[in-house]
Motif scaffolding. Structure first.
Motif, PDB file in Angstrom:
ATOM      1  N   SER A 111      28.487   2.437   3.878  1.00 31.03           N
ATOM      2  CA  SER A 111      28.528   3.007   2.530  1.00 31.03           C
ATOM      3  C   SER A 111      28.767   4.509   2.597  1.00 31.03           C
ATOM      4  O   SER A 111      29.577   5.046   1.839  1.00 31.03           O
ATOM      5  CB  SER A 111      27.223   2.716   1.797  1.00 31.03           C
ATOM      6  N   GLN A 146      31.992   6.424   1.101  1.00 32.80           N
ATOM      7  CA  GLN A 146      31.787   7.531   0.163  1.00 32.80           C
ATOM      8  C   GLN A 146      32.509   8.786   0.653  1.00 32.80           C
ATOM      9  O   GLN A 146      33.154   9.485  -0.123  1.00 32.80           O
ATOM     10  CB  GLN A 146      30.288   7.842   0.015  1.00 32.80           C
ATOM     11  N   THR A 177      35.373  10.796  -1.295  1.00 36.07           N
ATOM     12  CA  THR A 177      35.109  12.190  -1.657  1.00 36.07           C
ATOM     13  C   THR A 177      36.037  13.165  -0.939  1.00 36.07           C
ATOM     14  O   THR A 177      36.552  14.102  -1.555  1.00 36.07           O
ATOM     15  CB  THR A 177      33.641  12.544  -1.337  1.00 36.07           C
ATOM     16  N   HIS A 193      31.074   8.112 -12.104  1.00 36.70           N
ATOM     17  CA  HIS A 193      30.552   7.008 -11.282  1.00 36.70           C
ATOM     18  C   HIS A 193      31.444   5.773 -11.390  1.00 36.70           C
ATOM     19  O   HIS A 193      31.653   5.071 -10.391  1.00 36.70           O
ATOM     20  CB  HIS A 193      29.123   6.669 -11.685  1.00 36.70           C
ATOM     21  N   SER A 216      34.533   6.441  -9.296  1.00 35.60           N
ATOM     22  CA  SER A 216      34.137   6.358  -7.888  1.00 35.60           C
ATOM     23  C   SER A 216      33.963   4.907  -7.459  1.00 35.60           C
ATOM     24  O   SER A 216      34.426   4.496  -6.384  1.00 35.60           O
ATOM     25  CB  SER A 216      32.847   7.138  -7.668  1.00 35.60           C
ATOM     26  N   ILE A 249      36.195   3.071  -4.630  1.00 35.29           N
ATOM     27  CA  ILE A 249      35.537   2.496  -3.453  1.00 35.29           C
ATOM     28  C   ILE A 249      35.821   1.000  -3.366  1.00 35.29           C
ATOM     29  O   ILE A 249      36.134   0.479  -2.287  1.00 35.29           O
ATOM     30  CB  ILE A 249      34.021   2.769  -3.490  1.00 35.29           C
TER      31      ILE A 249
END
Length: 139
Positions: free
Chosen positions: A27, A31, A35, A73, A76, A80
């Protein structure tokens, strides 16, 4: 106490612990990918500005709704999810299909209980029905 010890030493709990640790580490890796690489790429395509909706909000009767943070969020999560799907799930699905194709050649399905059995079996290990070889079947 022996029951608890037996519970801890079962293979499932150790596998689960390893999966959680690897999942948490993975994870962080995903991330960082989003990012550090994907978000700047989106910023480069959109004119050098990285998308950030954190300040977007509206107020109703003195209550402040910060929908911008939710949008950050959500974006994101979508990025992901897409990255995980295209870099992990899709290739693993192809790899599993490759192995299943080889498995299909070594197994067959029992006509009585429909379980997978070795192709050369003369009796099903699950329901114990006797299997007639293809060469001996009446036509």
């Amino acid at each position: 106490m022996s029951g608890f010890k037996q519970f801890l030493l079962r293979g499932n709990i150790v596998e689960l612990a390893v999966a959680v640790i690897v999942g948490a580490t993975f994870s962080g890796l995903v991330q960082a990918l989003v990012t550090d690489l994907v978000t700047p790429l989106i910023g480069a395509v959109s004119g050098g500005r990285q998308p950030n909706f954190a300040d977007y909000s509206f107020t109703i009767n003195g209550s402040r709704f910060m929908y911008g943070d939710f949008l950050n969020h959500l974006i994101s999560f979508l990025l992901i999810s897409a990255i995980v799907y295209w870099l992990i799930v899709a290739p693993m699905t192809k790899l599993i299909r490759l192995f299943d194709r080889d498995k299909a050649a070594t197994t067959k399905q029992c006509p009585e209980c429909l379980s997978d059995i070795p192709a050369e079996a003369r009796r099903c290990a699950h329901c114990t029905s006797e299997l007639v070889p293809e060469s001996e079947k009446p036509r």
